[in-house]
Design a protein around this motif. Structure first.
Motif, PDB file in Angstrom:
ATOM      1  N   VAL A 115      39.600  34.868  33.850  1.00  0.00           N
ATOM      2  CA  VAL A 115      39.198  35.848  32.824  1.00  0.00           C
ATOM      3  C   VAL A 115      39.169  37.246  33.424  1.00  0.00           C
ATOM      4  O   VAL A 115      39.668  38.210  32.826  1.00  0.00           O
ATOM      5  N   GLU A 116      38.603  37.363  34.602  1.00  0.00           N
ATOM      6  CA  GLU A 116      38.532  38.655  35.286  1.00  0.00           C
ATOM      7  C   GLU A 116      39.927  39.155  35.644  1.00  0.00           C
ATOM      8  O   GLU A 116      40.220  40.358  35.518  1.00  0.00           O
ATOM      9  N   PHE A 117      40.800  38.267  36.087  1.00  0.00           N
ATOM     10  CA  PHE A 117      42.172  38.638  36.432  1.00  0.00           C
ATOM     11  C   PHE A 117      42.893  39.211  35.211  1.00  0.00           C
ATOM     12  O   PHE A 117      43.552  40.254  35.300  1.00  0.00           O
ATOM     13  N   ARG A 118      42.758  38.543  34.084  1.00  0.00           N
ATOM     14  CA  ARG A 118      43.388  39.042  32.857  1.00  0.00           C
ATOM     15  C   ARG A 118      42.849  40.416  32.473  1.00  0.00           C
ATOM     16  O   ARG A 118      43.609  41.311  32.066  1.00  0.00           O
ATOM     17  N   ARG A 119      41.534  40.579  32.586  1.00  0.00           N
ATOM     18  CA  ARG A 119      40.910  41.856  32.233  1.00  0.00           C
ATOM     19  C   ARG A 119      41.382  42.973  33.159  1.00  0.00           C
ATOM     20  O   ARG A 119      41.695  44.083  32.711  1.00  0.00           O
ATOM     21  N   ASP A 120      41.470  42.683  34.460  1.00  0.00           N
ATOM     22  CA  ASP A 120      41.911  43.703  35.420  1.00  0.00           C
ATOM     23  C   ASP A 120      43.373  44.082  35.191  1.00  0.00           C
ATOM     24  O   ASP A 120      43.751  45.259  35.308  1.00  0.00           O
TER      25      ASP A 120
ATOM     26  N   GLU B  33      48.255  29.203  35.143  1.00  0.00           N
ATOM     27  CA  GLU B  33      47.652  30.167  34.222  1.00  0.00           C
ATOM     28  C   GLU B  33      47.622  31.572  34.813  1.00  0.00           C
ATOM     29  O   GLU B  33      47.717  32.566  34.075  1.00  0.00           O
ATOM     30  N   PHE B  34      47.488  31.673  36.132  1.00  0.00           N
ATOM     31  CA  PHE B  34      47.543  32.991  36.769  1.00  0.00           C
ATOM     32  C   PHE B  34      48.957  33.571  36.649  1.00  0.00           C
ATOM     33  O   PHE B  34      49.126  34.775  36.441  1.00  0.00           O
TER      34      PHE B  34
END
Length: 294
Positions: free
Chosen positions: A77-82, A111-112
């Motif tokens: 979730v954090e990766f997508r947001r960043d 997913e990443f």
């Protein structure tokens, strides 16, 4: 012999020097034109740890993955947001490297990959692995690698050389874009705990210079500020590089300002000394580290 040739090529090749100089000039020209046209700049490279820990434990690992003893995967979730934030700052990222540690240890690797391509559809995505778990490139992960035209890049460390043929068969059978390095038989010591190196000189000899690294809403010129904590926790050395991590959510930033800051040597580059090469080996600790220039 391969190590010596590679080292000489990287350090002294006029072709490499000319290419890097040309790229810097082109980048400045491209930024100038884009700014005049009201367009966002382009970031050449972004690296991200899908896993900090590893299954090989190379002595002298640049990312200190041999010291990461727990499985602590990043937040998807954090990766997508960043990435969404970076998409506000940059028109494109040319290459996104998903790496580690060993990224194939992460059960969400597929997913990443999808998240990276969703945020930057025109980016080249590379999955960097030691190849030990090449058999995991199947099912959902294989589908993601092929759907997003990911290049699997294998760093062929000494114990993996006998597996090279099996890797190649697997990659070719499944139509996986891939590259495999020459056998890696040498590693380099580089940390100078005295902190008295000249940053500009460190940058000139650094193999990770401008390997822009993302993690936890922060970004830096190289991965060291994100990973140095593994070393300090193990060694007791007091080295703080947290100030080198730039908050990508700082509203005073635009892509041009951030890119300029990422192109400058870090003050923490004084902790990177002259490269000292040694025979590759596995090591779960820091036996190859010295009090200075280890």
């Amino acid at each position: 012999m391969i190590h010596k040739i590679t080292k000489m090529f990287v350090q002294f090749s006029a072709v490499v020097v000319a290419f890097l100089k040309f790229r810097r000039i082109f980048s400045k020209m491209d930024d100038f034109v884009r700014r005049r046209l009201g367009k966002k700049p382009v970031l050449y490279l972004l690296e991200y740890h899908v896993a900090d820990h590893c299954n090989l434990n190379c002595a002298g690992c640049f990312h200190f993955s041999n010291l990461a003893k727990t499985q602590d995967f990043p937040s998807l979730v954090e990766f997508r947001r960043d990435l969404a934030r970076l998409a506000e700052l940059y028109a494109n990222i040319r290459t996104i490297r998903l790496m580690g540690g060993e990224p194939l240890l992460n059960p969400q690797a597929a997913e990443f990959i999808a998240a990276a391509k969703s945020a930057f559809p025109r980016a080249r995505v590379h999955l960097l692995t030691n190849g030990l778990l090449f058999g995991k490139l199947d099912g959902e992960l294989l589908a993601a690698v092929k759907a997003h035209d990911v290049e699997v890049q294998v760093s062929l460390y000494k114990p993996l050389v006998p597996l090279k043929s099996a890797m190649l068969r697997h990659f070719r059978r499944h139509g996986i874009r891939h590259s495999i390095s020459p056998p890696i038989t040498k590693f380099a010591q580089y940390i100078n705990t005295a902190g008295d190196s000249v940053p500009a000189e460190s940058v000139r000899q650094c193999p990770a210079s401008r390997c822009t690294f993302l993690g936890g809403g922060k970004i830096a010129r190289c991965p060291l500020p994100f990973n140095i904590g593994y070393f300090t926790a193990f060694s007791g050395e007091k080295i703080d590089m947290s100030h080198e991590k730039i908050d990508i959510y700082d509203q005073h930033l635009d892509g041009f300002i951030l890119k300029k800051r990422l192109n400058q040597p870090m003050e923490s580059c004084r902790y990177c000394g002259k490269l000292r090469w040694f025979e590759w080996r596995q090591d779960g600790g820091c036996e190859n580290f010295q009090n200075k220039n280890f």
